[in-house]
Design a protein around this motif. Structure first.
Motif, PDB file in Angstrom:
ATOM      1  N   LEU A  49      -0.585   2.059  -1.415  1.00  0.00           N
ATOM      2  CA  LEU A  49      -1.708   1.437  -0.710  1.00  0.00           C
ATOM      3  C   LEU A  49      -2.065   0.086  -1.343  1.00  0.00           C
ATOM      4  CD1 LEU A  49      -4.085   4.497  -0.116  1.00  0.00           C
ATOM      5  CD2 LEU A  49      -2.628   3.342   1.555  1.00  0.00           C
ATOM      6  N   ILE A  50      -2.004   0.017  -2.668  1.00  0.00           N
ATOM      7  CA  ILE A  50      -2.300  -1.239  -3.363  1.00  0.00           C
ATOM      8  C   ILE A  50      -1.254  -2.285  -3.008  1.00  0.00           C
ATOM      9  CG2 ILE A  50      -2.480  -2.342  -5.640  1.00  0.00           C
ATOM     10  CD1 ILE A  50      -3.489   0.450  -6.654  1.00  0.00           C
ATOM     11  N   GLU A  51       0.008  -1.873  -2.975  1.00  0.00           N
ATOM     12  CA  GLU A  51       1.083  -2.813  -2.637  1.00  0.00           C
ATOM     13  C   GLU A  51       0.930  -3.313  -1.197  1.00  0.00           C
ATOM     14  OE1 GLU A  51       4.068  -5.319  -3.316  1.00  0.00           O
ATOM     15  OE2 GLU A  51       3.080  -4.041  -4.801  1.00  0.00           O
ATOM     16  N   GLU A  52       0.584  -2.414  -0.289  1.00  0.00           N
ATOM     17  CA  GLU A  52       0.364  -2.825   1.109  1.00  0.00           C
ATOM     18  C   GLU A  52      -0.775  -3.837   1.203  1.00  0.00           C
ATOM     19  OE1 GLU A  52      -0.356   0.643   3.451  1.00  0.00           O
ATOM     20  OE2 GLU A  52       1.600   1.551   2.980  1.00  0.00           O
ATOM     21  N   ALA A  53      -1.851  -3.592   0.476  1.00  0.00           N
ATOM     22  CA  ALA A  53      -2.996  -4.510   0.496  1.00  0.00           C
ATOM     23  C   ALA A  53      -2.618  -5.860  -0.107  1.00  0.00           C
ATOM     24  CB  ALA A  53      -4.173  -3.897  -0.256  1.00  0.00           C
ATOM     25  N   ASN A  54      -1.819  -5.856  -1.180  1.00  0.00           N
ATOM     26  CA  ASN A  54      -1.378  -7.118  -1.783  1.00  0.00           C
ATOM     27  C   ASN A  54      -0.591  -7.956  -0.783  1.00  0.00           C
ATOM     28  OD1 ASN A  54      -2.441  -7.193  -4.404  1.00  0.00           O
ATOM     29  ND2 ASN A  54      -0.828  -5.896  -5.229  1.00  0.00           N
ATOM     30  N   LYS A  55       0.270  -7.312  -0.022  1.00  0.00           N
ATOM     31  CA  LYS A  55       1.058  -8.043   0.983  1.00  0.00           C
ATOM     32  C   LYS A  55       0.161  -8.528   2.120  1.00  0.00           C
ATOM     33  CE  LYS A  55       5.419  -5.626   0.092  1.00  0.00           C
ATOM     34  NZ  LYS A  55       6.428  -4.664   0.621  1.00  0.00           N
ATOM     35  N   LYS A  56      -0.778  -7.693   2.505  1.00  0.00           N
ATOM     36  CA  LYS A  56      -1.669  -8.027   3.619  1.00  0.00           C
ATOM     37  C   LYS A  56      -2.560  -9.226   3.307  1.00  0.00           C
ATOM     38  CE  LYS A  56      -5.195  -5.804   6.543  1.00  0.00           C
ATOM     39  NZ  LYS A  56      -5.924  -4.519   6.782  1.00  0.00           N
ATOM     40  N   TYR A  57      -3.066  -9.287   2.064  1.00  0.00           N
ATOM     41  CA  TYR A  57      -4.025 -10.333   1.708  1.00  0.00           C
ATOM     42  C   TYR A  57      -3.433 -11.408   0.792  1.00  0.00           C
ATOM     43  CZ  TYR A  57      -7.290  -6.942   3.631  1.00  0.00           C
ATOM     44  OH  TYR A  57      -7.935  -6.067   4.465  1.00  0.00           O
ATOM     45  N   ASP A  58      -2.104 -11.351   0.585  1.00  0.00           N
ATOM     46  CA  ASP A  58      -1.408 -12.333  -0.260  1.00  0.00           C
ATOM     47  C   ASP A  58      -2.039 -12.400  -1.657  1.00  0.00           C
ATOM     48  OD1 ASP A  58       0.499 -14.210  -0.957  1.00  0.00           O
ATOM     49  OD2 ASP A  58      -0.711 -15.907  -0.248  1.00  0.00           O
ATOM     50  N   THR A  59      -2.199 -11.224  -2.258  1.00  0.00           N
ATOM     51  CA  THR A  59      -2.796 -11.121  -3.584  1.00  0.00           C
ATOM     52  C   THR A  59      -1.796 -10.468  -4.545  1.00  0.00           C
ATOM     53  OG1 THR A  59      -3.798  -9.020  -2.918  1.00  0.00           O
ATOM     54  CG2 THR A  59      -5.179 -10.995  -2.771  1.00  0.00           C
ATOM     55  N   HIS A  60      -2.201 -10.370  -5.815  1.00  0.00           N
ATOM     56  CA  HIS A  60      -1.316  -9.797  -6.836  1.00  0.00           C
ATOM     57  C   HIS A  60      -2.119  -8.850  -7.733  1.00  0.00           C
ATOM     58  CE1 HIS A  60       1.545 -12.898  -5.619  1.00  0.00           C
ATOM     59  NE2 HIS A  60       0.568 -13.772  -5.754  1.00  0.00           N
ATOM     60  N   VAL A  61      -2.893  -7.976  -7.109  1.00  0.00           N
ATOM     61  CA  VAL A  61      -3.694  -7.019  -7.877  1.00  0.00           C
ATOM     62  C   VAL A  61      -2.757  -6.128  -8.698  1.00  0.00           C
ATOM     63  CG1 VAL A  61      -5.282  -5.071  -7.730  1.00  0.00           C
ATOM     64  CG2 VAL A  61      -5.572  -7.046  -6.215  1.00  0.00           C
TER      65      VAL A  61
END
Length: 470
Positions: A49-61
């Protein structure tokens, strides 16, 4: 952008996807998963889920796994809890039994060998206190000095004795292997008693040939604090768990413990992270009280690398509102940081090499010219981390070519890590400038400083700085 990093603890629940998305959207830098309560299957699901969100919002959490450590817990109670009454006598059993108000079991069968007469035992975050009266073959009789409610799997605190339990349990060993195989960014060593415990995990990471995972030691008990200097020296950073250590040490000592921990980390150029302790958010309240806000503002003014939210976001009533509120407090409080003080103090380091010397010059130039940003072209993140320790007032844009390096820098004060590719230093710098111009709202006449190794990839230290006017 805020320079103080924010860690949020996540656990599996019915709204886990929505929580991950909101955490990432609202600027969380690292998401912590507590392995005391998470299976590998659950952890993998949250990581996806974190990886999906990183791709969705162009982030690197980045992701932090918090190991359970050699934690002693109670067993289960009838109806999930029991009320222990002050003055009563109860038994602690080494064998598994269903607990009630007359006794309970623990998950460590050799505890009886470590307990001594009059040993103090604390439960339920210190709200319940017992004292050992006598020992049998497989049980201990205790007097209830301070009564209260104890629930299933309550953590047991034993500040007066050292437990002779093996440090890396089979569960922790499997969790470390899981972290290695899944490219986790940070591991937290919990329930440590000395630097030797940290070195055990470090040796295992070396054996696995893992150079990516950063090892953060958690100071949460009296014995760990007594060995603070050595623990800092063998760790990549420290998390001071003020809630747990406040159970083992007198509460009036916690401010000085906090001050010493921060000082030791600064002196050794190590990360320092402090737990937030926002108890208001564990209830139905959405607004913290003034004391909690002042406490947070004080931490931010100390220029700590990060603030960690634990129960506030894992079991609290308002996890998203908590994150939004804390971000506002951080943003408002960073104006009170005395950047020149931290820079002057860092110059006392006598062991400066080429990279450290150039880094000092970069921060000095950024201070005097009121630069809007420092761009660091980095292979492994070393220079960005050094500059972070010098506490410049402007953002540090760490331009790296891989996701692993970018995530490894997510906990460092003032560092905004980005992916910027290029064949040489000039191309990487151009790429980075394009990515940050809107974020930093750069205008004509603004100055930035570029630093890195020249020729890029051919030298192993930072030897170059350039002042650019937009």
């Amino acid at each position: 952008m805020e320079k103080t990093k924010l860690i949020a603890t996540l656990c599996g629940n019915d709204n886990e996807k929505g929580q991950v998305d909101e955490f990432v959207k609202n600027g969380i830098d690292v998401i912590r998963i507590n392995m005391s309560y998470s299976s590998h299957e659950e952890c993998k699901r949250l990581m996806n889920l974190i990886e999906e969100a990183n791709k969705k919002y162009d982030t690197h959490v980045a992701i932090m796994l918090d190991l359970e450590g050699p934690c002693i817990r109670t067993g289960e109670f009838i109806d999930g809890k029991a009320t222990l009454n002050t003055g009563d006598k109860i038994r602690i059993y080494m064998n598994k039994v269903k607990g009630n108000m007359t006794g309970f079991s623990v998950n460590y069968p050799h505890l009886i060998d470590d307990l001594k007469y009059k040993t103090k035992i604390k439960l339920s975050k210190g709200n319940v206190e017992l004292e050992v009266l006598e020992k049998g073959m497989d049980y201990a009789v205790c007097n209830v000095l301070k009564g209260g409610v104890v629930t299933n799997y309550s953590k047991m605190y034993l500040p007066e004795i050292k437990i002779n339990q093996k440090f890396i349990s089979n569960k922790d060993y499997q969790d470390i292997l899981f972290a290695h195989e899944n490219n986790i960014d940070f591991i937290t060593a919990s329930a440590i008693s000395s630097s030797e415990d940290v070195l055990e995990i470090n040796d295992l990471l070396i054996e696995l040939k893992n150079e990516h995972i950063s090892l953060i030691a958690k100071i949460e008990n009296k014995r760990a604090y007594e060995d603070l200097d050595n623990i800092v020296s063998v760790s990549d950073g420290i998390i001071l768990d003020r809630g747990d250590i406040g159970i083992e040490l007198p509460i009036e000592m916690i401010p000085s413990v906090q001050k010493k921990t921060i000082s030791e980390c600064y002196k050794n150029d190590k990360l320092v992270i402090i737990t937030a302790e926002f108890n208001s958010f564990l209830t139905r309240k959405v607004v913290p009280n003034r004391a909690e806000v002042s406490d947070m503002a004080t931490l931010v003014s100390e220029a700590v690398d990060g603030i960690m939210l634990t129960s506030e976001t894992s079991i609290g009533s308002h996890p998203i509102e908590t994150v939004k509120t804390v971000k506002k407090i951080i943003e408002a409080s960073e104006d009170s940081i005395d950047y020149s003080y931290f820079f002057r103090r860092s110059l006392n380091d006598e062991t400066k090499g080429v990279t450290a010397t150039v880094s000092s010059s970069v921060v000095l130039g950024a201070n005097e010219l009121e630069c809007k940003a420092i761009i660091v072209a980095t292979n492994q993140g070393k220079t960005a981390k050094i500059i972070s320790g010098l506490k410049p007032p402007c953002p540090i844009i760490a331009a790296a070519e891989t996701e692993d390096v970018v995530k490894s820098m997510q906990l460092y004060f003032g560092v905004l890590p980005i992916i910027a590719n290029g064949e040489n230093l000039e191309e990487i710098t151009k790429n980075a400038k394009e990515k940050i111009s809107k974020v930093l709202n750069l205008k004509p006449g603004d100055k930035i400083i570029v630093t890195g190794g020249h020729p890029f990839r051919e030298v192993k230290h930072t030897n170059f700085m350039e002042i650019i006017e937009i």
